[in-house]
Design an enzyme around this catalytic site. Structure first.
Site, PDB file in Angstrom:
ATOM      1  N   ILE A 148       0.859  -1.177   0.000  1.00 42.04           N
ATOM      2  CA  ILE A 148       0.000   0.000   0.000  1.00 42.04           C
ATOM      3  C   ILE A 148       0.896   1.226   0.000  1.00 42.04           C
ATOM      4  CG2 ILE A 148      -1.697   1.308   1.352  1.00 42.04           C
ATOM      5  CD1 ILE A 148      -2.551  -1.477   2.507  1.00 42.04           C
ATOM      6  N   GLU A 149       0.502   2.217  -0.755  1.00 46.32           N
ATOM      7  CA  GLU A 149       1.193   3.507  -0.756  1.00 46.32           C
ATOM      8  C   GLU A 149       0.244   4.569  -0.217  1.00 46.32           C
ATOM      9  OE1 GLU A 149       2.868   6.923  -3.860  1.00 46.32           O
ATOM     10  OE2 GLU A 149       2.090   5.030  -4.644  1.00 46.32           O
TER      11      GLU A 149
END
Length: 186
Positions: A148-149
């Site tokens: 996840i960013e």
């Protein structure tokens, strides 16, 4: 003579608009991201406590273990993995150049603190500079190793390349209706 030229220009503009609408794709927005997981409960805990998603009801017709979450105009559909081979093999790897989903963030410092509070390993980096519109990024994994960013990518200007420069920005109409219980009547 001027009137005829203006009319020709107006007709050309109408023709271009008509051609653009003929090729327009009727998509509104990203609806959901589906993730297989080894433990639906652990994933629900992660996405609700770390990322602020809300657990919502799923259709009763689904006869397999899973959960639906929603917030920020997008859903996350969790499905219990029947086969661990569908899960990332290296759950510790953090490579920004690998597959990931990204969430826009308005307070990167608060998000970084949230990751620290939950003892989540992450990578922090800044791309670009003030002149270009620097963006801050945090990369981390969910419990099953899906990356996840979190970013403040609104600092980058969207510049379409080529003639297909029609960017469609939805104005909240893609959000599904929300049914809230009437607590006043209780």
């Amino acid at each position: 003579m001027q009137c005829k030229k203006d009319q020709t220009t107006e007709n050309e503009q109408k023709q271009e608009q008509k051609q653009g609408k003929e090729h327009e794709i009727p998509l509104l927005a990203l609806n959901h991201v589906s993730r297989v997981c080894s433990s639906v409960k652990d994933s629900v805990d992660f996405y609700t406590k770390v990322l602020g998603f809300v657990l919502i009801e799923r259709p009763e017709a689904f006869d397999f273990d899973g959960a639906w979450l929603f917030n920020y105009g997008v859903g996350i559909h969790l499905v219990h993995a029947k086969d661990d081979e569908k899960l990332p093999q290296d759950r510790e790897n953090l490579d920004p150049m690998d597959n990931h989903i990204s969430f826009q963030c308005e307070n990167m410092e608060a998000m970084e603190q949230k990751l620290k509070d939950h003892n989540i390993k992450y990578i922090k980096r800044t791309v670009g500079d003030e002149d270009e519109g620097a963006i801050d990024q945090l990369f981390f994994n969910d419990p099953d190793g899906f990356m996840i960013e979190i970013c403040n990518c609104e600092n980058l200007k969207l510049v379409p390349q080529g003639s297909l420069g029609y960017i469609k920005l939805p104005i909240d109409r893609h959000n599904p209706p929300i049914e809230l219980e009437d607590k006043a009547g209780d």
